[in-house]
Design a protein around this motif. Sequence first.
Motif, PDB file in Angstrom:
ATOM      1  N   SER A 112      57.493   7.112  33.684  1.00 31.12           N
ATOM      2  CA  SER A 112      57.943   7.957  32.581  1.00 31.12           C
ATOM      3  C   SER A 112      58.454   9.289  33.122  1.00 31.12           C
ATOM      4  O   SER A 112      57.834   9.904  33.994  1.00 31.12           O
ATOM      5  CB  SER A 112      56.793   8.190  31.600  1.00 31.12           C
ATOM      6  OG  SER A 112      57.191   9.034  30.552  1.00 31.12           O
ATOM      7  N   MET A 113      59.609   9.717  32.604  1.00 30.97           N
ATOM      8  CA  MET A 113      60.219  10.978  33.031  1.00 30.97           C
ATOM      9  C   MET A 113      60.417  11.871  31.813  1.00 30.97           C
ATOM     10  O   MET A 113      60.899  11.421  30.769  1.00 30.97           O
ATOM     11  CB  MET A 113      61.565  10.707  33.707  1.00 30.97           C
ATOM     12  CG  MET A 113      61.486   9.861  34.968  1.00 30.97           C
ATOM     13  SD  MET A 113      60.975  10.794  36.412  1.00 30.97           S
ATOM     14  CE  MET A 113      62.444  11.795  36.688  1.00 30.97           C
ATOM     15  N   ASP A 114      60.049  13.159  31.955  1.00 33.72           N
ATOM     16  CA  ASP A 114      60.260  14.117  30.874  1.00 33.72           C
ATOM     17  C   ASP A 114      61.676  14.680  30.879  1.00 33.72           C
ATOM     18  O   ASP A 114      62.142  15.217  29.875  1.00 33.72           O
ATOM     19  CB  ASP A 114      59.251  15.265  30.980  1.00 33.72           C
ATOM     20  CG  ASP A 114      57.817  14.791  30.763  1.00 33.72           C
ATOM     21  OD1 ASP A 114      57.638  13.810  30.010  1.00 33.72           O
ATOM     22  OD2 ASP A 114      56.897  15.385  31.351  1.00 33.72           O
ATOM     23  N   VAL A 115      62.341  14.595  32.006  1.00 32.64           N
ATOM     24  CA  VAL A 115      63.711  15.084  32.134  1.00 32.64           C
ATOM     25  C   VAL A 115      64.572  13.973  32.722  1.00 32.64           C
ATOM     26  O   VAL A 115      64.064  12.951  33.184  1.00 32.64           O
ATOM     27  CB  VAL A 115      63.773  16.343  33.040  1.00 32.64           C
ATOM     28  CG1 VAL A 115      63.029  17.504  32.402  1.00 32.64           C
ATOM     29  CG2 VAL A 115      63.202  16.036  34.419  1.00 32.64           C
ATOM     30  N   LYS A 116      65.861  14.199  32.710  1.00 35.71           N
ATOM     31  CA  LYS A 116      66.765  13.218  33.302  1.00 35.71           C
ATOM     32  C   LYS A 116      66.540  13.151  34.803  1.00 35.71           C
ATOM     33  O   LYS A 116      66.248  14.169  35.429  1.00 35.71           O
ATOM     34  CB  LYS A 116      68.220  13.592  33.008  1.00 35.71           C
ATOM     35  CG  LYS A 116      68.607  13.465  31.550  1.00 35.71           C
ATOM     36  CD  LYS A 116      70.088  13.798  31.362  1.00 35.71           C
ATOM     37  CE  LYS A 116      70.502  13.635  29.913  1.00 35.71           C
ATOM     38  NZ  LYS A 116      71.941  13.930  29.707  1.00 35.71           N
TER      39      LYS A 116
ATOM     40  N   HIS B 143      66.055   9.412  32.958  1.00 32.39           N
ATOM     41  CA  HIS B 143      65.030   8.575  32.344  1.00 32.39           C
ATOM     42  C   HIS B 143      65.264   7.148  32.833  1.00 32.39           C
ATOM     43  O   HIS B 143      66.162   6.454  32.349  1.00 32.39           O
ATOM     44  CB  HIS B 143      65.120   8.660  30.821  1.00 32.39           C
ATOM     45  CG  HIS B 143      64.976  10.065  30.300  1.00 32.39           C
ATOM     46  ND1 HIS B 143      63.770  10.729  30.273  1.00 32.39           N
ATOM     47  CD2 HIS B 143      65.902  10.927  29.798  1.00 32.39           C
ATOM     48  CE1 HIS B 143      63.937  11.943  29.762  1.00 32.39           C
ATOM     49  NE2 HIS B 143      65.222  12.091  29.469  1.00 32.39           N
TER      50      HIS B 143
END
Length: 226
Positions: free
Chosen positions: A163-167, A169
């Motif tokens: 999971s990524m909070d920023v690009k 994704h």
Amino acid sequence: MPFSKPEVTSDVTSFDAPPSSQHPAMRHKSGLIGSINLGLTVLALLSSMTIVGTSAETLQVYNTTRLGNGHFLSIWPNEFDIRPTVALVTCGSIILVSSILSLVAARVPAIANKTLLSTSLSLLLPSISLVAALISTSFFYGVNASSTTFSLQSWTCQWANISMDVKPHWGTLCKESKVALYLSVMMIPLQLLVLGTVVVGFLGRVKGWVVGRKVEGDRKGSPALS
């Protein structure tokens, strides 16, 4: 008182030939084939829009997040082949334009009423789309066969569970890449179906013209009854 000869009336009724040189049944079948062709072309148009949109999005994310060579914390590998994604954008755009031109050619009376011209365009434009779909898929499977070089899809899907909070994704990029690829693969049989409807429709129009001419010839050659 003179007798008058009774008039002989004929029970045979004359019939009118079709107003055009194409038999009505054949005209109905030709219209049905044309509707199928139109539906398939619209489907190809929508699919190509999706291909261009998803692949262009993944390419844009890659261009904005890659740091280039020389950075120790680069999230993209050095051995990376972006050509399959570029091919999807390019070939998807070609299919998009070809589909639009096919719809225009089918709806403009100046083109649609000229059988030779409309049939030629109806064969040429889907053929271009078919070649474009073959090129885009061959790029992907050619790069994907390598065990050392990553493509955008193979790399993003490898990290899709992270999971990524920023690009970038990874999960979203993986899904978009798969959608673009699968639609490109689907485009191959779809364009073959479009070409098939064009051939069947053309043969149907020729057969309808022959039948219509035969009916008109039979009517003109029959003796007039009074």
